[in-house]
Scaffold this active site. Structure first.
Site, PDB file in Angstrom:
ATOM      1  N   LYS A  17       0.845  -1.100  -0.127  1.00 21.49           N
ATOM      2  CA  LYS A  17       0.082  -0.024  -0.035  1.00 21.49           C
ATOM      3  C   LYS A  17       1.023   1.342   0.026  1.00 21.49           C
ATOM      4  O   LYS A  17       2.092   1.076   0.369  1.00 21.49           O
ATOM      5  CB  LYS A  17      -1.088  -0.075   1.415  1.00 21.49           C
ATOM      6  CG  LYS A  17      -1.939  -1.043   1.173  1.00 21.49           C
ATOM      7  CD  LYS A  17      -2.894  -1.204   2.437  1.00 21.49           C
ATOM      8  CE  LYS A  17      -3.946  -2.168   2.255  1.00 21.49           C
ATOM      9  NZ  LYS A  17      -4.606  -2.236   3.528  1.00 21.49           N
ATOM     10  N   ARG A 143       2.856  -6.643   9.236  1.00 27.36           N
ATOM     11  CA  ARG A 143       2.297  -5.246  10.145  1.00 27.36           C
ATOM     12  C   ARG A 143       2.748  -5.269  11.225  1.00 27.36           C
ATOM     13  O   ARG A 143       2.937  -3.869  11.866  1.00 27.36           O
ATOM     14  CB  ARG A 143       0.705  -5.705   9.986  1.00 27.36           C
ATOM     15  CG  ARG A 143       0.130  -5.492   8.503  1.00 27.36           C
ATOM     16  CD  ARG A 143      -1.143  -6.283   8.443  1.00 27.36           C
ATOM     17  NE  ARG A 143      -2.059  -6.205   7.398  1.00 27.36           N
ATOM     18  CZ  ARG A 143      -3.086  -6.439   6.831  1.00 27.36           C
ATOM     19  NH1 ARG A 143      -3.671  -7.425   7.627  1.00 27.36           N
ATOM     20  NH2 ARG A 143      -3.777  -6.218   5.766  1.00 27.36           N
ATOM     21  N   ASN A 163      -1.820  -0.236   7.285  1.00 26.14           N
ATOM     22  CA  ASN A 163      -1.384  -1.502   7.616  1.00 26.14           C
ATOM     23  C   ASN A 163      -0.459  -1.857   6.513  1.00 26.14           C
ATOM     24  O   ASN A 163      -0.237  -3.142   6.684  1.00 26.14           O
ATOM     25  CB  ASN A 163      -2.490  -2.247   8.149  1.00 26.14           C
ATOM     26  CG  ASN A 163      -3.757  -2.373   7.075  1.00 26.14           C
ATOM     27  OD1 ASN A 163      -3.408  -2.098   5.869  1.00 26.14           O
ATOM     28  ND2 ASN A 163      -4.513  -3.266   7.453  1.00 26.14           N
ATOM     29  N   HIS A 166      -2.045  -5.185   1.600  1.00 21.57           N
ATOM     30  CA  HIS A 166      -3.332  -6.008   1.405  1.00 21.57           C
ATOM     31  C   HIS A 166      -2.835  -7.456   0.805  1.00 21.57           C
ATOM     32  O   HIS A 166      -2.004  -7.479   0.181  1.00 21.57           O
ATOM     33  CB  HIS A 166      -4.230  -5.276   0.122  1.00 21.57           C
ATOM     34  CG  HIS A 166      -5.262  -6.149  -0.140  1.00 21.57           C
ATOM     35  ND1 HIS A 166      -6.307  -6.439   0.461  1.00 21.57           N
ATOM     36  CD2 HIS A 166      -5.275  -6.991  -1.407  1.00 21.57           C
ATOM     37  CE1 HIS A 166      -7.057  -7.236  -0.334  1.00 21.57           C
ATOM     38  NE2 HIS A 166      -6.461  -7.723  -1.258  1.00 21.57           N
TER      39      HIS A 166
END
Ligand code: GDP
Ligand code: MG
Length: 199
Positions: A17, A143, A163, A166
């Site tokens: 991300k 994470r 976080n 994905h």
């Protein structure tokens, strides 16, 4: 029987991300997956539009209500009044709000999209990512290693929880998400030198 014949070689989609890319963690995160034996079979960097990331999510009423219910639980756990926080207790409305936060997040900068292939890839990748909330994710997980943020922080700042990654969680998500990010592009077919040892 080869692992492939036994149906345990899977493909799955991972997104690094925008926070992971912006923090210069792309290489380290890819290495976590590669080291376990997962093979990169497709990879690209994209600056996705809002419309494109909106169509990444399932967007079914069940998914939207589920996101809303989880967020309501977080408010309840913290003794917060959802009306004061977001003006409603309706899980659908709150789910739509979290969906909009996710669209803001995923379209906020470049994303690295990867298809990994390997033994039990869907479950293995989710395990390496760790729990959705970095605050609750195991310390050795991706994470849990690179963040300690939580739903409390995300909801208070009205942003999706940052976080880092994905990962598809079901074969249905894999099918939708690989088609969405890679279209008709075919994953590369090759053997890694360590495949026979890892199987
Ligand atoms: P995942 O599959 O582990 O990524 O989790 P979900 O599919 O349930 O949620 C999608 C994304 O929405 C998560 O990765 C978070 O970035 C964000 N998110 C999930 N739940 C919440 C929440 O309760 N509050 C906020 N602010 N963001 C959330
Ligand atoms: Mg998910």
């Amino acid at each position: 029987m080869s692992p492939n014949a036994a149906g345990i070689v899977e493909r799955t989609l991972v997104l690094l991300k925008p926070d992971a890319v912006a923090r210069g963690l792309a290489g380290q995160i890819l290495a976590r997956f590669e080291t376990v034996g997962l093979k990169i079979v497709a990879l690209k960097m994209v600056m996705p539009t809002r419309d494109f990331v909106a169509r990444h999510y399932p967007n079914t009423p069940e998914w939207i209500a589920g996101m809303g219910k989880k967020t309501l639980e977080t408010y309840k756990d913290r003794g917060l009044d959802p009306i004061a926080e977001v003006g409603t207790t309706d899980p659908m409305k709150i789910g739509e709000m979290v969906k909009a936060w996710n669209i803001d997040y995923l379209s906020s900068g470049p994303v690295v999209a990867v298809i990994f292939e390997g033994l039990h890839a869907i479950t293995t990748v989710r395990k390496l990512c760790g729990a959705t909330m970095p605050f609750s994710a195991d310390p050795g997980s991706i994470r849990g290693s690179y963040s300690s943020t939580s739903a409390v922080v995300g909801n208070a700042t009205k942003r999706a929880v940052r976080n880092l990654v994905h990962a598809s969680s079901t074969p249905e998500e894999v099918a939708h998400e690989t088609a969405h990010w890679f279209g008709p592009e075919k994953p590369c077919v090759y053997r890694r030198a360590d495949e026979d040892i890892l199987a």
